[in-house]
Every structure is written in C-alpha cells, then in structure tokens.
Design an enzyme around this catalytic site. Structure first.
Site, PDB file in Angstrom:
ATOM      1  N   THR A  27     -16.855   0.059   6.728  1.00  0.00           N
ATOM      2  CA  THR A  27     -17.675  -0.210   5.677  1.00  0.00           C
ATOM      3  C   THR A  27     -18.633   1.081   5.368  1.00  0.00           C
ATOM      4  O   THR A  27     -18.467   1.973   5.849  1.00  0.00           O
ATOM      5  CB  THR A  27     -18.866  -1.517   5.906  1.00  0.00           C
ATOM      6  OG1 THR A  27     -19.744  -0.757   7.110  1.00  0.00           O
ATOM      7  CG2 THR A  27     -18.251  -2.582   6.513  1.00  0.00           C
ATOM      8  N   ALA A  60     -20.347   1.175  10.813  1.00  0.00           N
ATOM      9  CA  ALA A  60     -21.635   0.830  10.323  1.00  0.00           C
ATOM     10  C   ALA A  60     -22.203   2.155   9.758  1.00  0.00           C
ATOM     11  O   ALA A  60     -22.701   2.783  10.874  1.00  0.00           O
ATOM     12  CB  ALA A  60     -22.449  -0.210  11.114  1.00  0.00           C
ATOM     13  N   VAL A  86     -20.918   3.774  14.830  1.00  0.00           N
ATOM     14  CA  VAL A  86     -21.993   4.528  14.176  1.00  0.00           C
ATOM     15  C   VAL A  86     -21.522   5.282  13.260  1.00  0.00           C
ATOM     16  O   VAL A  86     -20.794   6.487  13.780  1.00  0.00           O
ATOM     17  CB  VAL A  86     -23.218   5.079  14.907  1.00  0.00           C
ATOM     18  CG1 VAL A  86     -24.021   5.571  13.793  1.00  0.00           C
ATOM     19  CG2 VAL A  86     -23.863   4.109  15.674  1.00  0.00           C
ATOM     20  N   LYS A  87     -21.537   5.208  11.903  1.00  0.00           N
ATOM     21  CA  LYS A  87     -20.754   5.893  10.847  1.00  0.00           C
ATOM     22  C   LYS A  87     -21.800   7.176  10.403  1.00  0.00           C
ATOM     23  O   LYS A  87     -22.706   6.719   9.780  1.00  0.00           O
ATOM     24  CB  LYS A  87     -20.067   5.063   9.761  1.00  0.00           C
ATOM     25  CG  LYS A  87     -19.015   5.914   8.989  1.00  0.00           C
ATOM     26  CD  LYS A  87     -18.433   4.828   8.112  1.00  0.00           C
ATOM     27  CE  LYS A  87     -17.533   5.303   7.068  1.00  0.00           C
ATOM     28  NZ  LYS A  87     -17.016   4.484   6.062  1.00  0.00           N
ATOM     29  N   LEU A  88     -21.657   8.220  10.731  1.00  0.00           N
ATOM     30  CA  LEU A  88     -22.311   9.519  10.383  1.00  0.00           C
ATOM     31  C   LEU A  88     -21.806  10.387   9.275  1.00  0.00           C
ATOM     32  O   LEU A  88     -20.598  10.812   9.487  1.00  0.00           O
ATOM     33  CB  LEU A  88     -22.747  10.075  11.520  1.00  0.00           C
ATOM     34  CG  LEU A  88     -23.452   9.167  12.585  1.00  0.00           C
ATOM     35  CD1 LEU A  88     -23.090   9.852  14.018  1.00  0.00           C
ATOM     36  CD2 LEU A  88     -24.881   9.519  12.381  1.00  0.00           C
TER      37      LEU A  88
END
Ligand code: E4P
Length: 224
Positions: A27, A60, A86-88
């Site tokens: 997402t 996310a 965790v999307k960074l």
C-alpha cells in the site's frame, strides 16, 4: 516470483487472495487515500484488516520524513501484526531507519527507488525489500525493466538477501519481463494479474471442448 497486490482495497485483496496465488500486499498513502482511509485509528485498523485477509507480508508506509518520526511510526505499525513490513522512503533518514529496523529484526521495504545506486544503499542498510518503480520510469522515457536487471546483477554479485520488489507495475508484460529477469516479487494492480489469465486460444479451446462434449451426449441420447 511472488505476487503482491498493489492496493488498499479490501475487496480487491480478497478477490486476489481467493485466486490462491497471492503472496502479499503493498500500500502507499495515495492508495489509502483512494479508499477514503484517513486518521491514525482508521489507518491502523485498515492495515490489520488487510493482514487478516492475506497470508503474507503487508507493506505499510510511514508518512514521517525525519528519522525519529519514522522510527516512532514504524514501531507502531510493526506492533500491529507480524505480517507488517515497514515501508520507508529512499532518503538519508529513510536508509538510517532501515538500518535501525534491520537491527531490531523488523521487516522493511525501501520505496521510491529509481536507480541502482539507491537500491544498493537500501541493500547495504539491510532492507528486506527494495521497490524500484518501473512504470514511473517508463513514463519518463526510461526503461524501468532494465533497472530491475541492473539491480539483479548487483545483488547477485554480492549475495545481498534484499528482495527485489518490482513496483509501479502497469500491465501483464511488465510481470512477465520481471519474472524473466528474476525479480523476487512483483506488486501489481489486480487488473494486471487478471490479464495473465486471458488467452483467446484458451477461450476458444474450452468452448470447443464443451461443445464436443455436449454433442457426444446428445448423440448418445438419440442413439437409444
Ligand atoms: C508500490 O509499493 C508502489 O507504491 C506502487 O507500485 C506505485 O505505483 P504507481 O506508480 O502506479 O503509483
């Protein structure tokens, strides 16, 4: 190659999951906004809802741009469900946060990657996934699929375990090209996944098989 679906739509995620070929979800804030999901509580609940549908990693994305904020947000997201990744973003603070989460055993996805150098930095920091955006590169007359090939070579040269997650996939040929090159994952809109099913000879062939079967059954009845 793993298939992720690139959406925040629960209905589309369910549809892909029901096909039996889904390995995860990505997402981003734009996709969440498209579904009308806003406010921390609703966003967090939506991620949990997604994790409860799919058996696989769910990316996310943080919206903080500073290291401390990314760490705070990422820890809250990771605590939601074991599937959360965790999307960074590919920034200096983003790469520092990837290293921080790597050392804590939390999965990460480095997003907004448009060059091999950026992918190398993310791999060195210990990202679980690196997301080169192939469609957006194609949009500016640069070959996105070639970037996947370049990153594959670099990662294989040094044995980096970071998975290449081809993102910004627009059509079924992107998926095939990524599979040929050896991308670890392709995250795709549902329409691109569904397009893989279609071939006119399959449709024609099935119609013929069924018509022949019906004809044979009718002949058997009239022969009685
Ligand atoms: C996935 O992680 C990305 O956010 C997504 O693939 C971007 O796709 P787009 O270029 O179609 O917005």
């Amino acid at each position: 190659m793993k298939f992720f679906i690139d959406t925040a739509s629960l209905a589309q995620i369910k549809e892909a999951q029901d096909l039996g070929i889904l390995d995860g979800v990505t997402t981003n804030p734009s996709l969440m906004a498209k579904e009308g999901i806003s406010g921390t509580d609703r966003v967090m609940k939506h991620y949990v809802d997604i994790c409860n549908i799919v058996h696989g990693d769910v990316s996310a994305e943080v919206i903080s741009v500073d290291f401390a904020g990314m760490v705070r947000e990422g820890e809250d997201l990771a605590a939601l469900h074991p599937s959360i990744t965790v999307k960074l973003p590919m920034t200096r603070d983003g790469v520092k946060a990837i290293k921080y989460f790597h050392d804590k055993g939390i999965k990460t996805n480095c997003t907004l990657v448009f060059s091999a150098g950026q992918a190398l930095l993310a791999a060195k920091a210990g990202a679980t996934y690196v997301s080169p955006f192939i469609g957006r590169l194609d949009d500016i007359s640069t070959n996105g699929v070639q970037l996947i090939e370049q990153i594959r070579t670099i990662f294989d040269n040094y044995g980096y375990s970071t998975q290449i997650l081809a993102a910004s996939v627009r059509h079924p040929m992107h998926i095939i090209q990524c599979a040929e090159i050896g991308a670890d994952v392709a995250t795709c809109p549902l329409s691109a996944i569904l397009a893989l099913f279609d071939h006119p000879l399959t449709t024609i062939g099935l119609e013929k098989f069924l018509a022949d079967h019906k004809k044979a059954a009718q002949q058997k009845v009239s022969a009685k």
